[in-house]
Design a protein around this motif. Structure first.
Motif, PDB file in Angstrom:
ATOM      1  N   ALA A 221       0.816  -1.214   0.000  1.00  0.00           N
ATOM      2  CA  ALA A 221       0.000   0.000   0.000  1.00  0.00           C
ATOM      3  C   ALA A 221       0.853   1.268   0.000  1.00  0.00           C
ATOM      4  CB  ALA A 221      -0.941  -0.006   1.204  1.00  0.00           C
ATOM      5  N   HIS A 222       2.037   1.209   0.640  1.00  0.00           N
ATOM      6  CA  HIS A 222       2.834   2.430   0.758  1.00  0.00           C
ATOM      7  C   HIS A 222       3.404   2.895  -0.577  1.00  0.00           C
ATOM      8  CE1 HIS A 222       6.206  -0.509   0.870  1.00  0.00           C
ATOM      9  NE2 HIS A 222       6.898   0.479   0.354  1.00  0.00           N
ATOM     10  N   LEU A 223       3.399   2.012  -1.601  1.00  0.00           N
ATOM     11  CA  LEU A 223       3.900   2.409  -2.912  1.00  0.00           C
ATOM     12  C   LEU A 223       2.892   3.248  -3.689  1.00  0.00           C
ATOM     13  CD1 LEU A 223       5.690  -0.878  -4.060  1.00  0.00           C
ATOM     14  CD2 LEU A 223       6.765   1.248  -3.284  1.00  0.00           C
ATOM     15  N   GLY A 224       1.639   3.178  -3.299  1.00  0.00           N
ATOM     16  CA  GLY A 224       0.622   3.950  -3.999  1.00  0.00           C
ATOM     17  C   GLY A 224       0.336   3.394  -5.390  1.00  0.00           C
ATOM     18  N   ARG A 225      -0.322   4.206  -6.192  1.00  0.00           N
ATOM     19  CA  ARG A 225      -0.660   3.796  -7.555  1.00  0.00           C
ATOM     20  C   ARG A 225       0.600   3.717  -8.408  1.00  0.00           C
ATOM     21  NH1 ARG A 225      -1.881   6.564 -12.319  1.00  0.00           N
ATOM     22  NH2 ARG A 225      -3.364   5.496 -13.706  1.00  0.00           N
ATOM     23  N   LEU A 226       0.702   2.672  -9.224  1.00  0.00           N
ATOM     24  CA  LEU A 226       1.869   2.492 -10.077  1.00  0.00           C
ATOM     25  C   LEU A 226       1.929   3.587 -11.132  1.00  0.00           C
ATOM     26  CD1 LEU A 226       4.281   0.543 -10.742  1.00  0.00           C
ATOM     27  CD2 LEU A 226       2.765  -0.487 -12.462  1.00  0.00           C
ATOM     28  N   GLU A 227       3.037   4.318 -11.170  1.00  0.00           N
ATOM     29  CA  GLU A 227       3.232   5.354 -12.179  1.00  0.00           C
ATOM     30  C   GLU A 227       3.690   4.716 -13.491  1.00  0.00           C
ATOM     31  OE1 GLU A 227       6.060   7.989 -10.424  1.00  0.00           O
ATOM     32  OE2 GLU A 227       4.618   8.830  -9.004  1.00  0.00           O
ATOM     33  N   ILE A 228       3.165   5.198 -14.599  1.00  0.00           N
ATOM     34  CA  ILE A 228       3.472   4.649 -15.915  1.00  0.00           C
ATOM     35  C   ILE A 228       4.319   5.666 -16.678  1.00  0.00           C
ATOM     36  CG2 ILE A 228       2.543   3.774 -18.085  1.00  0.00           C
ATOM     37  CD1 ILE A 228       1.977   2.000 -15.651  1.00  0.00           C
ATOM     38  N   ASN A 229       5.554   5.289 -16.956  1.00  0.00           N
ATOM     39  CA  ASN A 229       6.481   6.123 -17.728  1.00  0.00           C
ATOM     40  C   ASN A 229       6.742   5.407 -19.054  1.00  0.00           C
ATOM     41  OD1 ASN A 229       7.377   8.020 -15.374  1.00  0.00           O
ATOM     42  ND2 ASN A 229       7.592   5.939 -14.573  1.00  0.00           N
ATOM     43  N   PHE A 230       6.486   6.090 -20.155  1.00  0.00           N
ATOM     44  CA  PHE A 230       6.614   5.450 -21.462  1.00  0.00           C
ATOM     45  C   PHE A 230       7.377   6.344 -22.419  1.00  0.00           C
ATOM     46  CE2 PHE A 230       5.128   4.235 -25.735  1.00  0.00           C
ATOM     47  CZ  PHE A 230       5.404   2.874 -25.691  1.00  0.00           C
ATOM     48  N   MET A 231       8.246   5.717 -23.213  1.00  0.00           N
ATOM     49  CA  MET A 231       9.029   6.454 -24.199  1.00  0.00           C
ATOM     50  C   MET A 231       8.771   5.873 -25.591  1.00  0.00           C
ATOM     51  SD  MET A 231      13.116   7.228 -24.310  1.00  0.00           S
ATOM     52  CE  MET A 231      13.638   5.499 -24.397  1.00  0.00           C
ATOM     53  N   GLN A 232       8.334   6.730 -26.510  1.00  0.00           N
ATOM     54  CA  GLN A 232       8.176   6.331 -27.901  1.00  0.00           C
ATOM     55  C   GLN A 232       9.526   6.474 -28.593  1.00  0.00           C
ATOM     56  OE1 GLN A 232       4.633   7.555 -30.265  1.00  0.00           O
ATOM     57  NE2 GLN A 232       6.111   8.429 -31.696  1.00  0.00           N
ATOM     58  N   VAL A 233      10.042   5.376 -29.139  1.00  0.00           N
ATOM     59  CA  VAL A 233      11.389   5.395 -29.704  1.00  0.00           C
ATOM     60  C   VAL A 233      11.423   5.455 -31.223  1.00  0.00           C
ATOM     61  CG1 VAL A 233      12.457   4.265 -27.721  1.00  0.00           C
ATOM     62  CG2 VAL A 233      11.488   2.861 -29.536  1.00  0.00           C
ATOM     63  N   ASP A 234      10.376   5.002 -31.882  1.00  0.00           N
ATOM     64  CA  ASP A 234      10.381   4.990 -33.347  1.00  0.00           C
ATOM     65  C   ASP A 234       8.930   4.974 -33.829  1.00  0.00           C
ATOM     66  OD1 ASP A 234      11.081   4.842 -36.006  1.00  0.00           O
ATOM     67  OD2 ASP A 234      11.412   2.676 -35.985  1.00  0.00           O
ATOM     68  N   PRO A 235       8.436   6.093 -34.386  1.00  0.00           N
ATOM     69  CA  PRO A 235       9.162   7.318 -34.719  1.00  0.00           C
ATOM     70  C   PRO A 235       9.421   8.184 -33.494  1.00  0.00           C
ATOM     71  CG  PRO A 235       6.847   7.582 -35.214  1.00  0.00           C
ATOM     72  CD  PRO A 235       7.014   6.153 -34.789  1.00  0.00           C
ATOM     73  N   VAL A 236      10.454   9.024 -33.598  1.00  0.00           N
ATOM     74  CA  VAL A 236      10.785   9.877 -32.462  1.00  0.00           C
ATOM     75  C   VAL A 236       9.834  11.068 -32.358  1.00  0.00           C
ATOM     76  CG1 VAL A 236      13.198   9.194 -32.443  1.00  0.00           C
ATOM     77  CG2 VAL A 236      12.511  11.193 -33.776  1.00  0.00           C
ATOM     78  N   GLU A 237       9.261  11.503 -33.481  1.00  0.00           N
ATOM     79  CA  GLU A 237       8.292  12.590 -33.446  1.00  0.00           C
ATOM     80  C   GLU A 237       6.965  12.058 -32.897  1.00  0.00           C
ATOM     81  OE1 GLU A 237       8.746  15.799 -34.265  1.00  0.00           O
ATOM     82  OE2 GLU A 237      10.795  15.625 -35.041  1.00  0.00           O
ATOM     83  N   VAL A 238       6.449  12.722 -31.870  1.00  0.00           N
ATOM     84  CA  VAL A 238       5.192  12.312 -31.239  1.00  0.00           C
ATOM     85  C   VAL A 238       4.114  13.319 -31.621  1.00  0.00           C
ATOM     86  CG1 VAL A 238       4.015  11.810 -29.066  1.00  0.00           C
ATOM     87  CG2 VAL A 238       6.449  11.263 -29.328  1.00  0.00           C
ATOM     88  N   THR A 239       3.048  12.849 -32.246  1.00  0.00           N
ATOM     89  CA  THR A 239       1.969  13.734 -32.650  1.00  0.00           C
ATOM     90  C   THR A 239       1.077  14.064 -31.455  1.00  0.00           C
ATOM     91  OG1 THR A 239       0.453  11.924 -33.179  1.00  0.00           O
ATOM     92  CG2 THR A 239       1.955  12.664 -34.932  1.00  0.00           C
ATOM     93  N   THR A 240       0.323  15.140 -31.587  1.00  0.00           N
ATOM     94  CA  THR A 240      -0.626  15.504 -30.534  1.00  0.00           C
ATOM     95  C   THR A 240      -1.655  14.399 -30.343  1.00  0.00           C
ATOM     96  OG1 THR A 240      -0.339  17.858 -31.026  1.00  0.00           O
ATOM     97  CG2 THR A 240      -2.320  17.220 -29.820  1.00  0.00           C
ATOM     98  N   GLU A 241      -2.094  13.793 -31.439  1.00  0.00           N
ATOM     99  CA  GLU A 241      -3.066  12.696 -31.361  1.00  0.00           C
ATOM    100  C   GLU A 241      -2.497  11.534 -30.550  1.00  0.00           C
ATOM    101  OE1 GLU A 241      -5.567   9.676 -34.329  1.00  0.00           O
ATOM    102  OE2 GLU A 241      -4.136  11.133 -35.150  1.00  0.00           O
ATOM    103  N   ALA A 242      -1.248  11.162 -30.840  1.00  0.00           N
ATOM    104  CA  ALA A 242      -0.632  10.063 -30.105  1.00  0.00           C
ATOM    105  C   ALA A 242      -0.456  10.423 -28.632  1.00  0.00           C
ATOM    106  CB  ALA A 242       0.718   9.703 -30.723  1.00  0.00           C
TER     107      ALA A 242
END
Length: 280
Positions: A221-242
């Motif tokens: 319980a002390h860890l709280g909600r799992l944080e989600i960290n994500f990196m888009q690697v290909d393509p490197v450009e991330v659109t607003t929609e994505a």
């Protein structure tokens, strides 16, 4: 933002310029990876060539901490089994203190057998060492003196280490990786998870893996909600929609990787183009 401890962006002038720009533009976090050594000649599974320069992540982040004030500082990731856990605990606590509690300590078991073998770590032991080293570090950060720890790979007693981290309980721990074991480790032992992919659909697949892990192991319980960290690697450009799709999937931090890291001016322009995306 990710990866600016490598290639043409690793120098002091470039680091200072880009870190301050990222903070001024409102980026939330700054991440860097690790390879202490790389196989030469390159092996197919290696993401980097042996001649590609990359700084030690904690040294790099200490410099970034000194030239910024607010941005979170993440290791994405430190290869934990090839580190001495007592030394790493001291380094992480020191960086957490000097940065005012901004450290996100991302760790994983590693994947390059030649690199792990150079440190005397059998590939089959990387998981058990990762779990045990985490427990040993947390003991040094939190247990009353005299601190003792007994494990298969590390044991000590009658010790203490100060300063303790600024962050209560120690730096927030993030587990990297896409294997079932990494998912279980993130659920059971970490504040967050760090993954990579090419599309929101890739992230959705990883989230299904995390959901299965949550049915197999208990989350303290002390860890709280799992944080989600994500990196888009290909393509490197991330659109607003994505970016909005990642947000809908529950991303805590969307990390950007401005490859090929060959021109700091190109990286600066990348930062400016993506500054208004959510969750960066």
């Amino acid at each position: 933002m990710y990866g600016l401890s490598a290639k043409a962006t690793l120098g002091p002038v470039e680091t200072r310029r880009l870190a301050r720009l990222a903070e001024d533009l409102g980026y939330r976090s700054w991440w860097c990876g690790e390879h202490v050594v790389l196989p030469s000649p390159r092996v197919p599974e290696a993401a980097m060539a042996p001649e590609d320069p990359i700084l030690d992540p904690l040294v790099h982040l200490a410099y970034v901490a000194a030239v910024t004030e607010r941005i979170e500082l993440g290791t994405g990731i430190v290869i934990l089994p090839q580190r001495n856990p007592l030394v790493l605990a001291k380094q992480a606590a020191s960086l957490d203190v000097l940065s005012g509690g901004r450290l996100l300590l991302g760790v994983a078991g590693g994947y390059l057998e030649p690199e792990l073998a150079a440190f005397g770590v059998p590939l089959a032991e990387r998981g058990t060492r990762t779990d045990e080293y985490l427990d040993a570090m947390r003991a040094l950060w939190n247990d009353p003196a005299p601190v003792a720890f007994e494990g298969r790979h590390v044991s000590f007693r009658g010790l203490d280490a100060h300063p303790r981290p600024t962050t209560p309980g120690g730096p927030r721990v993030v587990i990297g990786g896409h294997s079932p074991a990494a998912f279980r480790r993130a659920v059971a032992r970490a504040h967050g998870w760090f993954g990579t992919g090419s599309t929101p659909d890739d992230l959705a697949g990883h989230l299904r893996g995390l959901a299965r892990a949550a049915q197999q192991v208990e989350r303290p319980a002390h860890l709280g909600r799992l944080e989600i960290n994500f990196m888009q690697v290909d393509p490197v450009e991330v659109t607003t929609e994505a970016a909005h799709r990642y947000a809908e999937l529950g991303v805590t931090r969307l990390t950007l990787y401005p490859l090929p890291l060959e021109d700091p001016d190109d990286v600066a322009r990348f930062l400016e183009r993506h500054a208004n995306l959510p969750w960066t």
